[in-house]
Design a protein around this motif. Structure first.
Motif, PDB file in Angstrom:
ATOM      1  N   CYS A  66     -11.331  -0.099  -2.561  1.00  0.00           N
ATOM      2  CA  CYS A  66     -10.013  -0.956  -2.181  1.00  0.00           C
ATOM      3  C   CYS A  66     -10.260  -1.259  -0.572  1.00  0.00           C
ATOM      4  O   CYS A  66     -11.129  -0.715   0.191  1.00  0.00           O
ATOM      5  CB  CYS A  66      -8.961   0.141  -2.152  1.00  0.00           C
ATOM      6  N   GLN A  78      -8.985   4.346 -11.095  1.00  0.00           N
ATOM      7  CA  GLN A  78      -9.375   4.778  -9.684  1.00  0.00           C
ATOM      8  C   GLN A  78     -10.532   4.367  -9.235  1.00  0.00           C
ATOM      9  O   GLN A  78     -10.878   4.124  -7.956  1.00  0.00           O
ATOM     10  CB  GLN A  78      -8.905   6.027  -9.676  1.00  0.00           C
ATOM     11  N   LEU A 130      -3.337  11.678  -0.971  1.00  0.00           N
ATOM     12  CA  LEU A 130      -2.940  10.501  -0.984  1.00  0.00           C
ATOM     13  C   LEU A 130      -1.473  10.328  -0.136  1.00  0.00           C
ATOM     14  O   LEU A 130      -1.272   9.448   0.659  1.00  0.00           O
ATOM     15  CB  LEU A 130      -2.346  10.289  -2.538  1.00  0.00           C
ATOM     16  N   LEU A 188       0.761  -1.230  -0.015  1.00  0.00           N
ATOM     17  CA  LEU A 188      -0.013  -0.103   0.181  1.00  0.00           C
ATOM     18  C   LEU A 188       0.904   1.503   0.090  1.00  0.00           C
ATOM     19  O   LEU A 188       0.530   2.344  -0.631  1.00  0.00           O
ATOM     20  CB  LEU A 188      -0.922   0.082   1.307  1.00  0.00           C
ATOM     21  N   ALA A 221      -3.009   9.551   3.269  1.00  0.00           N
ATOM     22  CA  ALA A 221      -3.317   8.119   3.304  1.00  0.00           C
ATOM     23  C   ALA A 221      -2.108   7.367   3.468  1.00  0.00           C
ATOM     24  O   ALA A 221      -2.126   6.475   4.291  1.00  0.00           O
ATOM     25  CB  ALA A 221      -4.170   7.798   2.164  1.00  0.00           C
ATOM     26  N   TYR A 280      -7.444   4.863   1.845  1.00  0.00           N
ATOM     27  CA  TYR A 280      -7.002   4.967   0.463  1.00  0.00           C
ATOM     28  C   TYR A 280      -8.365   5.147  -0.319  1.00  0.00           C
ATOM     29  O   TYR A 280      -8.626   5.913  -1.091  1.00  0.00           O
ATOM     30  CB  TYR A 280      -6.332   3.901   0.036  1.00  0.00           C
ATOM     31  N   ILE A 312       0.422   3.811  -2.866  1.00  0.00           N
ATOM     32  CA  ILE A 312      -0.203   5.165  -2.679  1.00  0.00           C
ATOM     33  C   ILE A 312       0.886   6.298  -2.892  1.00  0.00           C
ATOM     34  O   ILE A 312       0.505   7.232  -3.467  1.00  0.00           O
ATOM     35  CB  ILE A 312      -0.552   5.202  -1.312  1.00  0.00           C
TER      36      ILE A 312
END
Length: 322
Positions: free
Chosen positions: A151, A145, A91, A43, A94, A156, A47
Motif C-alpha cells: 500500500c 492483505q 490497525l 485510508l 495505523a 498501513y 483501516i
C-alpha cells in the motif's frame, strides 16, 4: 500582504505534485507528508473497517474455545483469537497516525456508523465452522492483505507485513483442521462439507461488491492503496481455493464452477449481492448479536482502560519529576 496559495483537497499544487510523484514511483506516503484529504479519509475508513473486522472477528471462533475437541485444538484456537486482537491494535494504531482517534472509531462502530466485514455476521454452528473460517476466511483475507503490504501509505503497509505472516499460519491451520475432519468419521466429513456449503459464498463476498458497483475501488487503486480490484481478487481466491477443495474431497456449492482452459481461470457463479447488501445494512444472521457483544465488552472493559491511563499518567509524572 501575503497571498494565500490556492489549495485543492487540502494541498497546494506543489504538494499535490510531490504526492503524485511518490505514488507514481511506488513509494510510501508517511504520516507527516502532505496528502489529499480524500486520501486521508479513504485510508481512515478502510483501516477502521479492517480493524473493526479483526476485533469483531474474534467472536465467531472465540465462541468455540471452551468447546474445542482437544487441548491442542483449544490452545491453537486461543492463540489465533489472541492474534486477531493484536491485528486490531496494529490497525487502530495505523489509523491514529492519520489523525483519527481510536475512541471515536470505536464509538462509530458501536453506533453502527462504521462497518466491518460481512463474513463475521454468519454463525459458527459446528466445530468445523472454525476450521472453515481458517481455511476460507483467512485465505480470503490473505488474498486481500498481501497486496496491502505494498500500500502507498507506509504505516498501513508495514502493519500488513506482520498481519499477513500470522494470517498465513491461520489459513494453514484451518486447512489442516478440515483435512483432519474429512479423514475422520462420516459424520465429521459431513460436518466439513456443511461448513463449506455455508461459508463459501460469504467468503466470496468478503472482497466487496462487483467492480461496476464498487464506488471507491478505482480511486483507491489510483492512489496506490489497493493493487487489485474486487473482482480480480475474487478470481484469484477461487483459482487457489477450488483445487484445495478437490484435494479435500469436498464439493464447492457452485454448479457453475469449472476450469476454463481459454481463460486459464475457473469460471464460477455470482454471489447473492442482495444478501450482501442486507448484511451490510445490518440485517444479517448475527449483526445485532455481534455488535451487542462488542458494546458489552467495551463497557465492561472501561475500568481496564481507566487503570491503564492512570498508570501511564503516573509514570509520565514520575519521569518529569526525575
Amino acid at each position: 500582504m501575503t497571498v494565500t496559495e490556492e489549495r485543492v483537497d487540502g494541498l497546494t499544487a506543489a504538494e499535490q505534485a510531490a504526492f503524485d510523484a511518490v505514488v507514481a514511483d511506488d513509494g510510501r506516503i508517511e504520516p507527516r507528508d502532505a496528502m489529499p484529504e480524500g486520501y486521508r479519509r479513504t485510508l481512515v475508513r478502510q483501516i477502521a473497517q479492517h480493524a473493526h473486522s479483526e476485533i469483531i472477528g474474534m467472536q465467531p471462533e472465540g465462541n468455540w474455545i471452551t468447546r474445542a475437541p482437544s487441548l491442542r485444538r483449544k490452545a491453537i484456537l486461543y492463540a489465533k483469537v489472541q492474534d486477531e486482537a493484536g491485528h486490531g491494535l496494529y490497525l487502530y494504531s495505523a489509523a491514529e497516525t492519520l489523525g483519527a482517534d481510536r475512541a471515536d472509531l470505536l464509538d462509530a462502530l458501536h453506533a453502527g456508523k462504521q462497518k466491518y466485514s460481512t463474513i463475521f455476521n454468519y454463525p459458527t454452528l459446528t466445530w468445523a465452522d472454525t476450521m472453515a473460517i481458517g481455511w476460507l476466511v483467512d485465505g480470503a483475507a490473505i488474498m486481500n492483505q498481501v497486496p496491502l503490504s505494498r500500500c502507498s501509505y507506509g504505516p498501513y503497509a508495514r502493519a500488513m507485513t506482520r498481519v499477513c505472516k500470522e494470517e498465513s499460519f491461520h489459513q494453514r491451520q484451518g486447512f489442516e483442521g478440515m483435512l483432519t475432519l474429512v479423514r475422520g468419521t462420516e459424520a465429521q466429513r459431513r460436518m466439513a462439507q456443511d461448513a463449506l456449503d455455508r461459508f463459501w459464498w460469504p467468503s466470496l463476498m468478503m472482497f466487496g461488491p462487483p467492480d461496476d458497483a464498487s464506488p471507491n475501488s478505482a480511486q483507491s487503486m489510483a492512489w496506490g492503496i489497493k493493487r487489485f480490484s474486487n473482482d480480480e481478487l475474487r478470481q484469484k481466491f477461487v483459482d487457489v481455493t477450488a483445487p484445495q477443495a478437490d484435494f479435500l474431497g469436498l464439493r464447492v456449492p457452485d454448479p457453475e464452477l469449472r476450469w476454463n482452459d481459454e481463460r486459464g481461470h475457473y469460471d464460477f457463479g455470482t454471489p447473492d449481492w442482495d444478501e450482501f447488501m442486507r448484511v451490510v445494512k445490518g440485517d444479517g444472521p448475527c449483526n445485532r448479536q455481534r455488535l451487542e457483544a462488542r458494546r458489552r465488552a467495551h463497557d465492561e472493559g472501561a475500568w481496564v482502560r481507566e487503570a491503564a491511563a492512570a498508570h501511564a499518567a503516573r509514570r509520565s509524572a514520575v519521569a518529569r519529576a526525575a
